[in-house]
Write a protein that holds these residues in place. Structure first.
Motif, PDB file in Angstrom:
ATOM      1  N   SER A 183      46.167  34.939  36.607  1.00 34.27           N
ATOM      2  CA  SER A 183      44.865  34.650  36.761  1.00 34.27           C
ATOM      3  C   SER A 183      44.113  33.858  38.343  1.00 34.27           C
ATOM      4  N   LEU A 184      43.413  33.997  38.568  1.00 32.29           N
ATOM      5  CA  LEU A 184      43.201  33.860  39.945  1.00 32.29           C
ATOM      6  C   LEU A 184      43.811  32.431  40.193  1.00 32.29           C
ATOM      7  N   VAL A 190      42.803  35.356  47.472  1.00 31.92           N
ATOM      8  CA  VAL A 190      42.086  36.006  46.028  1.00 31.92           C
ATOM      9  C   VAL A 190      41.002  36.153  46.579  1.00 31.92           C
ATOM     10  N   GLU A 204      41.317  40.044  46.205  1.00 32.58           N
ATOM     11  CA  GLU A 204      42.168  40.205  44.930  1.00 32.58           C
ATOM     12  C   GLU A 204      41.062  39.471  43.762  1.00 32.58           C
ATOM     13  N   ARG A 205      40.246  39.524  43.587  1.00 33.83           N
ATOM     14  CA  ARG A 205      39.469  39.073  42.721  1.00 33.83           C
ATOM     15  C   ARG A 205      38.023  40.405  42.495  1.00 33.83           C
ATOM     16  N   ASP A 206      37.947  40.820  44.882  1.00 36.08           N
ATOM     17  CA  ASP A 206      36.795  41.727  44.551  1.00 36.08           C
ATOM     18  C   ASP A 206      37.157  43.425  44.053  1.00 36.08           C
ATOM     19  N   ARG A 266      33.866  41.203  40.947  1.00 35.02           N
ATOM     20  CA  ARG A 266      34.217  40.125  41.013  1.00 35.02           C
ATOM     21  C   ARG A 266      34.116  38.795  39.502  1.00 35.02           C
ATOM     22  N   SER A 298      36.908  39.838  37.062  1.00 39.90           N
ATOM     23  CA  SER A 298      38.101  39.169  37.501  1.00 39.90           C
ATOM     24  C   SER A 298      37.234  37.308  37.105  1.00 39.90           C
ATOM     25  N   LEU A 299      36.752  37.395  37.720  1.00 33.95           N
ATOM     26  CA  LEU A 299      36.464  35.629  37.309  1.00 33.95           C
ATOM     27  C   LEU A 299      36.221  35.677  35.442  1.00 33.95           C
ATOM     28  N   GLY A 334      41.017  37.978  35.050  1.00 36.62           N
ATOM     29  CA  GLY A 334      42.165  37.875  35.757  1.00 36.62           C
ATOM     30  C   GLY A 334      41.810  38.797  36.531  1.00 36.62           C
ATOM     31  N   VAL A 335      43.161  39.137  36.214  1.00 38.38           N
ATOM     32  CA  VAL A 335      43.342  39.553  37.963  1.00 38.38           C
ATOM     33  C   VAL A 335      44.803  41.026  37.145  1.00 38.38           C
TER      34      VAL A 335
END
Length: 338
Positions: free
Chosen positions: A8-9, A38, A41-43, A315, A318-319, A322-323
């Motif tokens: 998770s983020l 973060v 990684e999120r993007d 994004r 991921s939101l 997660g990643v």
């Protein structure tokens, strides 16, 4: 998917904090850096996400980065604010200085934030995007280490010398681009090295100046190349000047010499310019903003995409989900805690 793991983020954020504070970084600095890791990684900007913890800890172990530096703000003029990062990482210095920058831009129309004596390792889009979210257009640039040969040359002179720009848009993500003036970010080549893949032609040369697709050869003995030949070389020179001698800070060659081949994060300066579109408008800011939107629509209506569109789509994923990061990378990062 066995070679990747899901996070998770929040778990990415906590992992970054654990690693950074374990290596002596203060809580305020660690929080500022964790936020940009973060975001990377999120993007799905993988070379600027969790992977960057390896570089950060190497710099902390080397002892050149100040773990408890307190950025010093100087109000240089009505339109210029200077932040001395005191040889700490740049993220906290930007967060502090950008508050002053935004206020000045609204008062004068255009303002500059100069960050001196900082160690900078991240992408520039988090800086300009944060300003665009406040209704400001922004331009940022910075040198790095001398890893890149000029067009027609064979020896490193430039850094990857990234430049980023953001334009605020009502009711949606800003228009943002962020690119190195090198053919690719250095972190991308390192990811190829780690995975044992050959890099694409045009990214680098060997020690003799001959083209090379071997990532290790380019990183260790040769040089990276600029994008677009002489055009990228000229832009890289401009960034060296504006974010180096103009603001009283180091060029990429000087930063590399200061590092002494330790392989740490580059130490230099950063220049960020902010523009208030309302201030510049000739009286009808809404009409001017609408004209900007017409420009973007003319691009997208023919099937072309805007820069960062893929990043914003990543994004959203991921939101929600997660990643996933390579298991080998996770293991390397966890090893930093031992």
């Amino acid at each position: 998917m066995a070679d990747t793991i899901a996070l998770s983020l929040s778990e990415v954020h906590q992992l970054a904090l654990r690693v950074l504070t374990h290596h002596g970084l203060s809580g305020t600095h660690a929080e500022a850096i964790a936020r940009v890791i973060v975001a990377g990684e999120r993007d799905e900007c993988h070379s600027h996400g969790v992977f960057r913890l390896l570089m950060c800890t190497r710099s902390l172990q080397d002892g050149k980065v100040s773990c408890h530096a307190e950025p010093k703000v100087t109000d240089r003029s009505a339109a210029i604010v200077v932040v001395d990062a005191q040889f700490g990482f740049s993220q906290l210095a930007f967060e502090i200085g950008s508050q002053h920058l935004a206020l000045k831009a609204r008062r004068t129309g255009i303002a500059a934030l100069v960050i001196n004596n900082c160690f900078h390792f991240s992408a520039l889009w988090p800086e300009v995007e944060s300003l665009a979210e406040q209704g400001l257009a922004a331009l940022a640039m910075t040198p790095s280490h001398a890893w890149v040969a000029p067009a027609g040359g064979s020896r490193p002179v430039f850094g990857t010398n990234p430049m980023a720009f953001a334009w605020p848009r009502p009711g949606g993500h800003p228009y943002v681009f962020d690119f190195a003036t090198s053919a690719v970010a250095r972190g991308e080549i390192d990811l190829y090295r780690r995975s044992g893949r050959a890099i694409p032609p045009g990214w680098g040369i060997d020690a003799t100046g001959a083209p090379s697709t071997d990532a290790a050869t380019v990183l260790q003995h040769g040089a990276m190349l600029t994008f677009g030949g002489h055009k990228g070389s000229a832009l890289s020179t401009m960034i060296e000047l504006l974010a180096g001698p103009l603001i009283g800070d180091l060029t990429s060659m000087e930063s590399k010499a200061l590092d002494g081949d330790a392989g740490g994060t580059p130490c230099h300066g950063e220049l960020i310019l902010a523009f208030d579109p309302t201030f510049f408008s000739q009286g009808d800011a809404r009409a001017d903003q609408a004209r900007a939107e017409q420009l973007f629509q003319a691009i997208t209506d023919q099937g072309a995409r805007l820069p960062s569109q893929r990043r914003f789509e990543a994004r959203a994923r991921s939101l929600a989900q997660g990643v996933r990061i390579p298991r080998a990378l996770r293991d390397d990062v966890l090893a930093l805690l031992r």
